[in-house]
Design a protein around this motif. Structure first.
Motif, PDB file in Angstrom:
ATOM      1  N   LEU A 134      62.519  69.223  58.974  1.00 13.05           N
ATOM      2  CA  LEU A 134      63.250  67.982  59.177  1.00 13.05           C
ATOM      3  C   LEU A 134      62.322  66.857  59.622  1.00 13.05           C
ATOM      4  O   LEU A 134      62.460  65.715  59.204  1.00 13.05           O
ATOM      5  CB  LEU A 134      64.373  68.188  60.202  1.00 13.05           C
ATOM      6  N   GLU A 135      61.357  67.205  60.464  1.00 12.78           N
ATOM      7  CA  GLU A 135      60.415  66.189  60.956  1.00 12.78           C
ATOM      8  C   GLU A 135      59.508  65.666  59.859  1.00 12.78           C
ATOM      9  O   GLU A 135      59.170  64.489  59.842  1.00 12.78           O
ATOM     10  CB  GLU A 135      59.498  66.811  62.028  1.00 12.78           C
ATOM     11  N   THR A 136      59.061  66.540  58.990  1.00 10.10           N
ATOM     12  CA  THR A 136      58.023  66.151  58.035  1.00 10.10           C
ATOM     13  C   THR A 136      58.528  65.985  56.621  1.00 10.10           C
ATOM     14  O   THR A 136      57.811  65.479  55.761  1.00 10.10           O
ATOM     15  CB  THR A 136      56.910  67.212  57.986  1.00 10.10           C
ATOM     16  N   GLY A 137      59.749  66.455  56.339  1.00  9.14           N
ATOM     17  CA  GLY A 137      60.254  66.399  54.974  1.00  9.14           C
ATOM     18  C   GLY A 137      59.507  67.321  54.033  1.00  9.14           C
ATOM     19  O   GLY A 137      59.521  67.143  52.814  1.00  9.14           O
ATOM     20  N   ALA A 138      58.859  68.341  54.582  1.00  3.59           N
ATOM     21  CA  ALA A 138      58.042  69.223  53.759  1.00  3.59           C
ATOM     22  C   ALA A 138      58.882  70.008  52.762  1.00  3.59           C
ATOM     23  O   ALA A 138      60.053  70.277  52.984  1.00  3.59           O
ATOM     24  CB  ALA A 138      57.266  70.203  54.658  1.00  3.59           C
ATOM     25  N   SER A 139      58.228  70.376  51.637  1.00  6.09           N
ATOM     26  CA  SER A 139      58.910  71.205  50.644  1.00  6.09           C
ATOM     27  C   SER A 139      58.868  72.668  51.045  1.00  6.09           C
ATOM     28  O   SER A 139      59.749  73.448  50.690  1.00  6.09           O
ATOM     29  CB  SER A 139      58.224  71.058  49.282  1.00  6.09           C
ATOM     30  N   ILE A 140      57.801  73.031  51.757  1.00  7.40           N
ATOM     31  CA  ILE A 140      57.639  74.423  52.189  1.00  7.40           C
ATOM     32  C   ILE A 140      57.140  74.421  53.623  1.00  7.40           C
ATOM     33  O   ILE A 140      56.229  73.664  53.968  1.00  7.40           O
ATOM     34  CB  ILE A 140      56.607  75.165  51.319  1.00  7.40           C
TER      35      ILE A 140
END
Lengths: 239, 89
Positions: free
Chosen positions: A115-121
């Motif tokens: 949620l903090e980084t919007g990472a895909s994985i």
């Protein structure tokens, strides 16, 4: 992305995990009290009655929270994930082991990081401060470290823990990556994360601890090492 | 580009630099001829160093085993109460 609308599908492949599956389900529910999730148990025809236990858990927690999607026999990890994916209704997918080497208490940190980084994985790493391993002797640690240095030098993977299998994926990303992977076993885990890295997906790491409860049955004989090296060469050539 | 090709092109660039040095004679030829060996040995030493340092700093978590035992006990208690069979392993 509205955090409140996220649903997490947790895929747990099992084979003879009659006791552990119950423990892990309890712990997942304990550590994710305010999260919309479902647990998808992909059991490969366990002879020890794992599926009966799952049905008991379904009575307790609800069939909408625990999905039992078994297969007839042991068909491999990669296909287990693909099978679980077909039944996943969440927009995020978590993969984890059923034997409690992956502790559900880290699930909130995976979710938070995404949620903090919007990472895909978001992948769990045992090799950074805050993470760690218990139950490995010196030889095991040496092999692990050596294998890791070799893989980092040859593959430039962009993650610190290549063989780990405690990961959170955006569902679309998992579908994309898994379709191009063909390896088996832990090389499969490596292939997934390396292919994702090559496709430039945003990958973040969180520290996790790994308690190896299967003392003495170190899966590192000569043939495992050969398999690993073959895996590295394969990944160098095809990714 | 496949990764092995990236590595090979890096190797080609380094080789080109080496050949360039050989021809330009900035460094005495006898030293230049040995550069590849120095390079491989340094790489090997660096690798060993990384393994050694990593091994020394390998994070361990003995307390986690204890915490896990506690979690298992808690889980078994709860599940037994609710009628889930947690008898065997």
């Amino acid at each position: 992305m509205d955090a409140a609308k996220n649903k997490y599908s947790i895929i747990v492949p099992t084979y003879n995990e009659r006791l552990n599956i119950a423990l892990i389900v309890y712990l997942i529910f304990k550590h994710l009290p305010d999260v919309d999730f479902e647990i998808i148990v992909v059991d490969d025809g366990s002879p020890d009655g794992t599926q009966e236990i799952v049905k008991q858990l379904q009575k307790l927690y609800g069939e909408d929270r625990i999905l039992l999607r078994p297969r007839a026999k042991k068909l491999g990890l990669g296909t287990a994930y693909m099978h679980g994916l077909k039944h996943a209704s969440g927009n995020f997918v978590v993969i984890m082991d059923a034997d409690l080497s992956h502790h559900p208490k880290y699930l909130p940190s995976f979710i938070k990081k995404q949620l903090e980084t919007g990472a895909s994985i978001v992948t769990g790493t045992r090799y950074v401060t805050g993470g760690g391993v218990h139950g490995w002797n010196l030889m095991r640690k040496l092999t692990s470290r050596g294998a890791n240095v070799l893989a980092q030098t040859l593959l430039w993977p962009g993650v610190s823990d290549l063989t780990g299998s405690f990961r959170l994926y955006k569902k679309s990303v998992l579908e994309d990556v898994i379709s191009s992977c063909v390896s088996k076993g832990y090389v499969f885990q490596m292939e997934m994360i390396v292919r994702a890295s090559r496709k430039r997906y945003h990958i973040e790491e969180v520290p996790i601890t790994f308690v190896d409860r299967v003392f003495g049955s170190s899966k590192l004989g000569g043939s495992e090492i050969v398999e690993y090296l073959k895996g590295l060469v394969y990944l160098m050539i095809t990714t | 580009m496949k990764h092995v090709l990236k590595l090979l092109s890096l190797l080609v660039v380094i080789s080109a630099l080496w050949i360039g040095l050989l021809q330009a004679s900035i460094i005495p030829q006898s030293h230049t001829w040995l550069l590849p060996i120095y390079f491989v040995v340094s790489l090997g030493c660096y690798g060993l160093l990384m393994v050694g340092v990593g091994l020394m700093r390998f994070p361990t978590c003995p307390q986690e085993a204890l915490l896990l035992q506690q979690d298992i006990a808690e889980a078994k208690d709860f599940l037994k109460q609710k009628g889930v069979d947690v008898g065997s392993d």
